[in-house]
Design an enzyme around this catalytic site. Sequence first.
Site, short mmCIF file in Angstrom:
data_model
loop_
_atom_site.label_atom_id
_atom_site.label_comp_id
_atom_site.label_asym_id
_atom_site.label_seq_id
_atom_site.Cartn_x
_atom_site.Cartn_y
_atom_site.Cartn_z
N ALA A 10 -22.12 14.75 -34.98
CA ALA A 10 -21.48 15.89 -35.64
C ALA A 10 -21.92 17.19 -34.99
CB ALA A 10 -21.83 15.89 -37.12
N GLN A 61 -14.04 8.05 -35.72
CA GLN A 61 -15.04 7.60 -36.69
C GLN A 61 -14.82 8.25 -38.05
OE1 GLN A 61 -19.37 8.64 -36.95
NE2 GLN A 61 -19.63 6.51 -36.31
N CYS A 90 -25.20 7.32 -40.63
CA CYS A 90 -25.63 8.72 -40.60
C CYS A 90 -26.72 8.96 -41.63
CB CYS A 90 -24.44 9.64 -40.87
SG CYS A 90 -24.90 11.39 -40.90
N ARG A 211 -28.39 11.65 -28.30
CA ARG A 211 -29.06 12.90 -27.94
C ARG A 211 -29.39 13.00 -26.44
NH1 ARG A 211 -34.04 12.59 -31.75
NH2 ARG A 211 -33.68 10.37 -31.39
#
Length: 311
Positions: A10, A61, A90, A211
């Site tokens: 996100a 998603q 999440c 990441r």
Amino acid sequence: MVKIGLAPMAGYTDRAFRTVCSKWGADFVFSEMVSTKGFLMGSLKTVDLLPFPEEGNVAVQIFGNETEELSKAAEILSERYSWIDLNAGCPVKKVVRKGAGGGLLRDLAKFREIVRAVRKSVKCKFSVKTRLGWNKNDVVEIYRILVEEGVDEVFIHARTVVQGFSGKANWKSLSVLDKKIPTFVSGDIFTPENAKEALEESGCQGILVARGAIGRPWIFKQIRDFLQHGTYSEPSLKDILATLNEHIDLLIKEKGERGAAKEIRKFLAGYTKGLEGARRFRDEAMKIEDICNLKQAIYKFFVRKAEKISF
């Protein structure tokens, strides 16, 4: 061949970043999380997260906590897109507090009900991105549910939801799974060496990079090279500058000049990692709101690192 994808994040995996990562070798990418409630209500902010039809191998998603809502949204979206993914991992508090994302793993019976309903509604490829469990390792049971309910692919971040991003991803915990369907390992993959180790320890067929790709989209090519040839190279300053400029130009098209200047800030640490004077440059760049001035500052910073950089 091992498939390497860009994980959904996100605030990061918008169209611009998905495009840049695909050009550097990502086999597939994910959209940002799409709220099924927002989608069904016609929220423009939610709809804007959806991929363009002409985008390549991208998973849409979805996230939510109501069976009927998830099922209906998935059905509509599967008529427009070729791949729907359910977020069941999440760990963000505002998401799990509502029972969505990783919150789905608190009640595995309810989780099965949702997966079954969405599977019935989705006529295209259907995958689930999940974690080891809510607060303990339930990955064997979670995986069994996904296989039995006919999910096509599974993506597993090797931490529990409660762990968030603390501790170290437990890749080895996935080695006990029978891999009856394509299974991808995720978590703590920041280098090609991490990717190779994660594959070996987990026994998975593919990798999901999150990441580790922020501001460093070339990691997909590096992982591929390392897995195939045992070696890889760092991009040249020219390549980094060209990629950063392309990223900015894509953001301008999507968000306008002011939006692009603000959005690219979160990627600058990655693009300038390891370069002398990077911290000072980033501190200065964060204050620049005009996109032309920002691009000029970026150009000057990279030119100081090399005498010859051409576009």
